[in-house]
Design an enzyme around this catalytic site. Structure first.
Site, PDB file in Angstrom:
ATOM      1  N   TYR A  57      44.789  81.801 118.929  1.00  0.00           N
ATOM      2  CA  TYR A  57      43.132  81.757 118.932  1.00  0.00           C
ATOM      3  C   TYR A  57      42.585  80.580 119.496  1.00  0.00           C
ATOM      4  O   TYR A  57      41.293  80.528 119.575  1.00  0.00           O
ATOM      5  CB  TYR A  57      42.768  81.503 117.334  1.00  0.00           C
ATOM      6  CG  TYR A  57      42.662  83.134 116.445  1.00  0.00           C
ATOM      7  CD1 TYR A  57      43.582  84.156 117.006  1.00  0.00           C
ATOM      8  CD2 TYR A  57      42.248  83.117 115.506  1.00  0.00           C
ATOM      9  CE1 TYR A  57      43.340  85.222 116.361  1.00  0.00           C
ATOM     10  CE2 TYR A  57      42.136  84.292 114.796  1.00  0.00           C
ATOM     11  CZ  TYR A  57      42.795  85.195 115.411  1.00  0.00           C
ATOM     12  OH  TYR A  57      42.794  86.619 114.654  1.00  0.00           O
ATOM     13  N   LYS A  98      57.781  81.875 112.718  1.00  0.00           N
ATOM     14  CA  LYS A  98      58.672  82.861 113.166  1.00  0.00           C
ATOM     15  C   LYS A  98      59.367  82.088 114.078  1.00  0.00           C
ATOM     16  O   LYS A  98      59.624  82.419 115.484  1.00  0.00           O
ATOM     17  CB  LYS A  98      57.882  84.105 114.090  1.00  0.00           C
ATOM     18  CG  LYS A  98      58.714  85.166 114.557  1.00  0.00           C
ATOM     19  CD  LYS A  98      59.247  85.990 113.253  1.00  0.00           C
ATOM     20  CE  LYS A  98      60.225  87.080 113.861  1.00  0.00           C
ATOM     21  NZ  LYS A  98      61.164  87.497 112.749  1.00  0.00           N
ATOM     22  N   ASP A 131      57.492  87.740 109.292  1.00  0.00           N
ATOM     23  CA  ASP A 131      57.704  89.216 109.020  1.00  0.00           C
ATOM     24  C   ASP A 131      58.471  89.215 107.529  1.00  0.00           C
ATOM     25  O   ASP A 131      58.091  90.405 106.919  1.00  0.00           O
ATOM     26  CB  ASP A 131      58.536  89.788 109.959  1.00  0.00           C
ATOM     27  CG  ASP A 131      59.925  89.107 110.477  1.00  0.00           C
ATOM     28  OD1 ASP A 131      60.026  87.802 109.946  1.00  0.00           O
ATOM     29  OD2 ASP A 131      60.710  89.502 111.193  1.00  0.00           O
ATOM     30  N   ASP A 134      45.646  84.525 109.208  1.00  0.00           N
ATOM     31  CA  ASP A 134      44.628  85.854 109.223  1.00  0.00           C
ATOM     32  C   ASP A 134      45.186  87.024 108.774  1.00  0.00           C
ATOM     33  O   ASP A 134      44.709  87.605 107.797  1.00  0.00           O
ATOM     34  CB  ASP A 134      44.002  85.864 110.780  1.00  0.00           C
ATOM     35  CG  ASP A 134      42.768  86.668 110.666  1.00  0.00           C
ATOM     36  OD1 ASP A 134      41.986  86.734 109.667  1.00  0.00           O
ATOM     37  OD2 ASP A 134      42.103  86.941 111.998  1.00  0.00           O
ATOM     38  N   ASP A 180      44.813  88.958 105.025  1.00  0.00           N
ATOM     39  CA  ASP A 180      44.039  90.421 104.789  1.00  0.00           C
ATOM     40  C   ASP A 180      45.285  91.213 103.889  1.00  0.00           C
ATOM     41  O   ASP A 180      44.934  92.211 103.453  1.00  0.00           O
ATOM     42  CB  ASP A 180      44.088  90.797 106.111  1.00  0.00           C
ATOM     43  CG  ASP A 180      42.459  90.434 106.752  1.00  0.00           C
ATOM     44  OD1 ASP A 180      42.510  89.303 106.372  1.00  0.00           O
ATOM     45  OD2 ASP A 180      41.963  91.289 107.344  1.00  0.00           O
TER      46      ASP A 180
HETATM   47  N1  GGG Z   1      33.534  86.580 107.708  1.00  0.00           N
HETATM   48  C1  GGG Z   1      34.330  86.176 108.889  1.00  0.00           C
HETATM   49  C2  GGG Z   1      34.433  87.306 109.834  1.00  0.00           C
HETATM   50  O1  GGG Z   1      33.361  87.731 110.303  1.00  0.00           O
HETATM   51  N2  GGG Z   1      35.418  88.030 109.611  1.00  0.00           N
HETATM   52  C3  GGG Z   1      35.892  88.799 110.904  1.00  0.00           C
HETATM   53  C4  GGG Z   1      36.939  88.348 111.781  1.00  0.00           C
HETATM   54  O2  GGG Z   1      37.230  89.014 112.964  1.00  0.00           O
HETATM   55  N3  GGG Z   1      37.755  87.228 111.511  1.00  0.00           N
HETATM   56  C5  GGG Z   1      38.614  86.737 112.133  1.00  0.00           C
HETATM   57  C6  GGG Z   1      39.087  85.290 111.504  1.00  0.00           C
HETATM   58  O3  GGG Z   1      38.892  85.057 110.643  1.00  0.00           O
HETATM   59  O4  GGG Z   1      39.786  84.586 112.483  1.00  0.00           O
END
Ligand code: GGG
Length: 322
Positions: free
Chosen positions: A118, A163, A195, A219, A223
């Site tokens: 990122y 990893k 993983d 990230d 999720d």
């Molecule tokens: N509320 C956070 C948001 O807009 N998340 C969407 C997203 O693309 N998040 C990537 C990240 O959290 O780095």
């Protein structure tokens, strides 16, 4: 009086952030500064993150942010930088009253928040070839590790997801730095390949309490955890820096339901609870969290967690319990 910047962003951010502010209003007095960011402001002005927004976020004591859509990379990453954040704290827990695939889940991800893939070094080198440079520094890894050690306390323990068997240089550096700091601080670590973690978390969620991760892994894996506890509408987050912080639901703009007024405000309200605690309003933060837990246990519920209530009805139910 603390100054709180409010950036709704796009999509359901415009619904859940006002809901969260209505809860903040019920427990504390803040000076609010409103600022714009995201797809809509980009369409109108040509820039998704106006300088005034960046400056307002940097100057505030804390920020409550909603979500960004197509312009996420131009909004979320600079906003996290504006508050000097180096860690993204993402608690994922199952709540009584909400159908969860794995009700034992109660895990906090401490995600490195400044580098990895990122860091923004992507290039199109030819019609056929694009590249991405993954950045890992010892200093950022150590800073995250220090935070993780403070988080679990002396004698505590956390998992380190990486990893390093494949990304030997970058994740090797990350793993070595985190383990070295933890050892020096008397904190126990257990390494887990990321993983393998993705397999183990659904199978044995009770085995994990705090997981320290590189940026993208944090990230994705958080999720995954959201899927185990009932969805993204339940996960708050805090982007924490030395002197400033930004709080946001983990979910994005949810274009499939945006504008319908049915987005689950729990993640944004729980993010507001984290903001309260960050600003020293510990009792108020705890009260908000317990009001959200009570609403999740008894309803009303938004459609994502099996109900038919609106965003505003859920927020009003939280306020009524304060
Ligand atoms: N509320 C956070 C948001 O807009 N998340 C969407 C997203 O693309 N998040 C990537 C990240 O959290 O780095």
């Amino acid at each position: 009086m603390s100054r709180v910047c409010v950036v709704e962003g796009d999509g359901v951010g415009r619904e859940v952030v006002p809901a969260a502010v209505s809860v903040l209003d019920a427990v504390a007095d803040f000076e609010y500064v409103r600022a714009e960011a995201g797809d809509a402001v980009a369409e109108r002005t040509g820039t998704p993150l106006p300088d005034e927004t960046y400056d307002a976020v940097a100057a505030a004591d804390a920020t409550l942010f909603g979500a960004a859509g197509e312009t996420a990379a131009d909004v979320i990453l600079p906003l996290r930088e504006a508050v000097g954040s180096f860690v993204n704290v993402r608690p994922a827990r199952a709540y009584p009253g909400v159908d969860a695939l794995r009700p034992e889940t109660d895990v906090v991800f401490l995600r490195e928040n400044t580098e990895g893939v990122y860091a923004g070094h992507e290039d199109r080198l030819s019609a056929d070839l694009s590249t991405l440079t993954r950045v890992t520094t010892t200093s950022a890894s150590e800073r995250l590790a220090e935070y993780a050690c403070d988080y679990v306390g002396e004698g505590g323990r956390f998992h380190v997801a990486h990893k390093a068997n494949v990304m030997r240089e970058t994740d090797g550096r990350f793993r070595d730095a985190v383990v070295r700091i933890a050892d020096a601080r008397g904190v126990e670590t257990e390494e887990v390949l990321m993983d393998a973690f993705a397999t183990r978390l659904p199978l044995e969620p009770g085995a994990f309490d705090v997981v320290v991760c590189p940026n993208l892994a944090g990230d994705v894996l958080s999720d995954l955890a959201a899927g185990l506890v009932g969805g993204l509408g339940l996960l708050p987050s805090a982007n924490v820096g030395p002197d400033n912080a930004l709080f946001e639901p983990v979910h994005g703009t949810a274009p499939d339901i945006a504008g319908e007024g049915v987005a689950n405000p729990a993640a944004a309200i729980l993010s507001a609870a984290m903001l309260l605690e960050h600003l020293g309003y510990d009792d108020e933060g705890a009260a908000v969290r317990s009001a959200v837990e009570s609403v999740l246990a008894e309803g009303p519920h938004t459609p994502d967690v099996g109900g038919d209530a609106s965003t505003d009805e859920v927020a009003a139910a939280v306020v009524a319990r304060l």
